[in-house]
Scaffold this motif. Structure first.
Motif, mmCIF file in Angstrom:
data_model
loop_
_atom_site.group_PDB
_atom_site.id
_atom_site.type_symbol
_atom_site.label_atom_id
_atom_site.label_comp_id
_atom_site.label_asym_id
_atom_site.label_seq_id
_atom_site.Cartn_x
_atom_site.Cartn_y
_atom_site.Cartn_z
ATOM 1 N N GLN A 1 0.836 -1.215 0.000
ATOM 2 C CA GLN A 1 0.000 0.000 0.000
ATOM 3 C C GLN A 1 0.865 1.257 0.000
ATOM 4 N N VAL A 2 1.905 1.269 0.834
ATOM 5 C CA VAL A 2 2.786 2.451 0.883
ATOM 6 C C VAL A 2 4.230 1.972 0.757
ATOM 7 N N LEU A 3 4.931 2.541 -0.192
ATOM 8 C CA LEU A 3 6.362 2.273 -0.314
ATOM 9 C C LEU A 3 7.107 3.444 0.321
ATOM 10 N N ARG B 1 -0.383 -1.826 5.106
ATOM 11 C CA ARG B 1 0.705 -2.634 4.544
ATOM 12 C C ARG B 1 1.734 -1.701 3.934
ATOM 13 N N CYS B 2 2.948 -1.757 4.418
ATOM 14 C CA CYS B 2 3.961 -0.898 3.812
ATOM 15 C C CYS B 2 5.284 -1.628 3.690
ATOM 16 N N THR B 3 6.043 -1.186 2.694
ATOM 17 C CA THR B 3 7.374 -1.736 2.475
ATOM 18 C C THR B 3 8.353 -0.588 2.653
ATOM 19 N N LEU B 4 9.326 -0.811 3.519
ATOM 20 C CA LEU B 4 10.338 0.213 3.785
ATOM 21 C C LEU B 4 11.646 -0.273 3.170
ATOM 22 N N TYR C 1 0.850 4.479 -2.732
ATOM 23 C CA TYR C 1 1.544 5.749 -2.455
ATOM 24 C C TYR C 1 3.027 5.477 -2.212
ATOM 25 N N LEU C 2 3.836 6.476 -2.511
ATOM 26 C CA LEU C 2 5.276 6.379 -2.242
ATOM 27 C C LEU C 2 5.679 7.599 -1.408
ATOM 28 N N VAL C 3 6.479 7.363 -0.378
ATOM 29 C CA VAL C 3 6.976 8.488 0.424
ATOM 30 C C VAL C 3 8.504 8.454 0.415
ATOM 31 N N GLY C 4 9.095 9.521 -0.077
ATOM 32 C CA GLY C 4 10.555 9.637 -0.100
ATOM 33 C C GLY C 4 11.047 10.204 1.227
ATOM 34 N N ALA D 1 -3.342 6.496 5.919
ATOM 35 C CA ALA D 1 -4.167 5.389 6.433
ATOM 36 C C ALA D 1 -5.649 5.661 6.170
ATOM 37 N N ALA D 2 -6.079 6.907 6.402
ATOM 38 C CA ALA D 2 -7.493 7.254 6.225
ATOM 39 C C ALA D 2 -7.890 7.176 4.756
ATOM 40 N N THR D 3 -7.012 7.631 3.885
ATOM 41 C CA THR D 3 -7.329 7.611 2.459
ATOM 42 C C THR D 3 -7.404 6.163 1.967
ATOM 43 N N LEU D 4 -6.452 5.350 2.426
ATOM 44 C CA LEU D 4 -6.459 3.944 2.018
ATOM 45 C C LEU D 4 -7.681 3.214 2.578
ATOM 46 N N ALA D 5 -8.121 3.613 3.770
ATOM 47 C CA ALA D 5 -9.291 2.963 4.384
ATOM 48 C C ALA D 5 -10.591 3.438 3.740
#
Ligand code: FAD
Length: 546
Positions: A12-14, A35-38, A180-183, A332-336
């Motif tokens: 869900q979020v990278l 669910r996120c991958t770091l 979504y991706l967060v740098g 989290a809210a947007t994904l939910a």
């Protein structure tokens, strides 16, 4: 030769970058079951000393994440003084001394007061201790996948997802598809550069060297006493010695011209026969920069990827932790599904002004430090009236100017999301959001001040993962319309009755709507007839900006 794989990993979020900001984001997303991958390109956590102080607001955030005591256990012992000194060397008597309470003293003071201050004091912990700790906790979270030795190479985005190409040490290119991706990938952020977002401000201001020393006995042997910062009044290098969390390690910052010179400067600053070992030296550059935007589409930047400050004042990582905690619940809210379109858009609207403000505060802190240093004259050691006058002038200026570094709780914790599209606008200007002194306020956009309840619990600890409607002072105000609006939006809202008089006095209103990140959305003594609008603004379905 490694083989190329076509494996596509879905998440869900990278999160790109496992510095303190990426790790904090992973921890908060993890506790929200996102669910996120770091991914982190280095094989290990940072080895170099960088930051060493989590400020009080960061420690409040770590308390909400349930990890504050673990951070303290790993950091400087709770009873260690945090004093700051100016001296000609570590064996000379101090020219100036700013006492700062130990964590144990500050905690006792917080326990004894109920005036809307901070719930947690600061904590000295070296970045090379903090990062592995945060990593070890993130790795226990079921929804978080932590991958070291994995570098982001490039990404593309469309209206529904981001597709990233990453390279791991054990395989060639791999694709990760995320919503979504967060740098969180630091000052030279690949993510920011690929988005084409420029940095604004002043770059490459000054180069300094930082060396890490091991000196086991020094902490017990400094005649002027135990502290965390020792400034040496010796121009033009102005050595600056910082205690690290083990009390056996020390860093030295100085404008030295070579790595080799650092050991000599350290020895001269100690001015006592004592064994030490220099473990590393590195050069670093001061910048005062803020990104023009904090993201585009489904991609965001946070932490040093979005702003670079001079560490004076400790507003680097600490500002980044604030970014992470603002962005996390919105993702989290947007994904939910209950977060409206304004929610993620408000990340830049809320956090970029704080980035700019903290760059300014960092400049003020550095200017303060340069202020007392400017009084230096080569006669500073002379046993003459002129030498005494130089020492007295440096000490007097230090006493005033150094407080711009150590006494800025208002900058650290008093930030307010002024003009946010998802905060209910209240008429008037509100209290000064840039006040270096912290003044408790529930003006919408501010962090909810800490209050002890009559059962001895902190009100902050009673707030859950969603929104909370606080009912104070035993009010009988009807709140059903707001509750109904949140239900219709499927947005989580808890009701919390806190009849204690003290809470009502500090918060000044009967009703307060508080966000998942503890910032106030709305306050009043009764709900307006259009309470549905408050719910729509709070959840990002309606903007307050026309
Ligand atoms: C001397 C010094 C003292 C400081 N003292 C303080 C202090 O007391 N308090 C404070 O708040 N701040 C302090 N700071 C600032 C603080 O260290 C930084 O603000 C902080 O490290 C920023 O955290 P971050 O997670 O945003 O970025 P970083 O810590 O830079 O982490 C970014 C991570 O991203 C990884 N990465 C980069 N590109 C990629 C890619 N393409 N793919 C995968 N991974 C990638 C990097 O390897 C790195 O691990 C200090 C800084 C210095 C230099």
């Amino acid at each position: 030769m490694t083989e190329s794989t076509n494996r596509v990993v879905e998440t869900q979020v990278l999160i790109v970058g496992a510095g303190p900001v990426g790790l904090t984001l992973a921890l908060d997303l993890g506790r929200r079951s996102v669910r996120c991958t770091l991914i982190e390109r280095s094989a290990t956590s940072i080895q170099l000393p960088k930051m060493e102080r989590c400020n009080a607001r960061t420690m409040e955030i770590y308390r909400r994440l349930g990890i504050a005591e673990r951070v303290r256990d790993a950091g400087l012992p709770r009873n260690a003084p945090m004093d700051v000194f100016l001296a000609l060397s570590l064996t000379d008597p101090p020219l100036a001394h700013l006492p700062c309470p130990s964590v144990a003293e500050a905690t006792a003071e917080i326990a004894a007061r109920n005036d809307g201050g901070l719930l947690e004091p600061y904590q000295l912990i070296s970045q090379y201790t903090l990062e592995p700790l945060l990593r070890s906790i993130a790795e226990t979270l079921p929804s978080v996948n932590v991958r070291f030795g994995c570098e982001l190479i490039s990404f593309t985005q469309d209206t529904s997802s981001v597709t990233a190409v990453v390279q791991s040490v054990d395989s060639a290119d791999e694709t990760i598809r995320a919503s979504y991706l967060v740098g969180c990938d630091g000052g030279s952020s690949t993510v920011r550069k690929q988005l084409g977002i420029p940095l604004q401000g002043e770059g490459n201001i000054r180069k300094l060297r930082q060396a890490l020393f091991r000196c086991d006995d020094l902490y017990e042997r400094i005649p002027m006493g135990k502290g965390r910062h020792y400034h040496i009044a010796e121009g033009p290098l102005f050595p600056f010695i910082i205690l690290q969390d083990s009390t056996r390690h020390w860093t030295l910052h100085a404008a030295a011209s070579s790595d080799g010179e650092m050991a000599e400067i350290f020895k001269k600053s100690l001015a006592m026969p004592i064994a030490f070992e220099m473990l590393s030296v590195n050069e670093w550059t001061q910048h005062l920069l803020c990104a023009e935007h904090y993201g585009e589409g489904r991609v965001f930047v946070a932490g040093d990827a979005a702003h670079l400050v001079i560490p004076t004042g400790g507003l680097g990582m600490n500002t980044g932790v604030g970014d992470a905690i603002d962005l996390s619940w919105k993702l989290a809210a947007t994904l939910a599904g209950w977060g409206g379109p304004q929610l993620l858009a408000s990340y830049e609207a809320e956090r970029r002004p704080i980035g700019l403000r903290n760059v300014k505060a960092s400049r003020a802190a550095m200017t303060g430090r340069l202020g007392w240093r400017a009084a230096y004259k080569p006669n500073v050691r002379d046993n003459t009236p002129e030498g005494a006058a130089t020492r007295a002038r440096m000490a007097a200026l230090f006493d005033i100017q150094q407080r711009k570094v150590t006494e800025i709780l208002g900058i650290e914790a008093g930030y307010r999301y002024v003009d946010s599209p998802i905060i209910w606008p209240e008429p008037g200007d509100g209290p000064d959001p840039d006040n270096p002194h912290y003044i408790p306020t529930t003006w919408p956009g501010a962090r909810l001040p800490h209050v002890w309840l009559s059962d001895g619990l902190a009100l902050h600890d009673r707030l859950g993962l969603g929104f909370t409607l606080l009912r104070l002072g035993g009010t009988h105000a009807d709140t059903s319309s707001l509750e109904q609006s949140f239900r219709e939006l499927h947005a989580p809202l808890d009701l919390l009755d806190a009849p204690a008089e003290r809470a009502r006095e500090i918060y000044q209103y009967d009703l307060l709507l508080v966000r998942p990140d503890l910032h106030v959305v709305w306050r009043g003594n009764k709900l307006p007839h259009d309470a549905a609008k408050i719910a729509a603004v709070a959840t990002g379905r309606l903007s307050t900006r026309v």
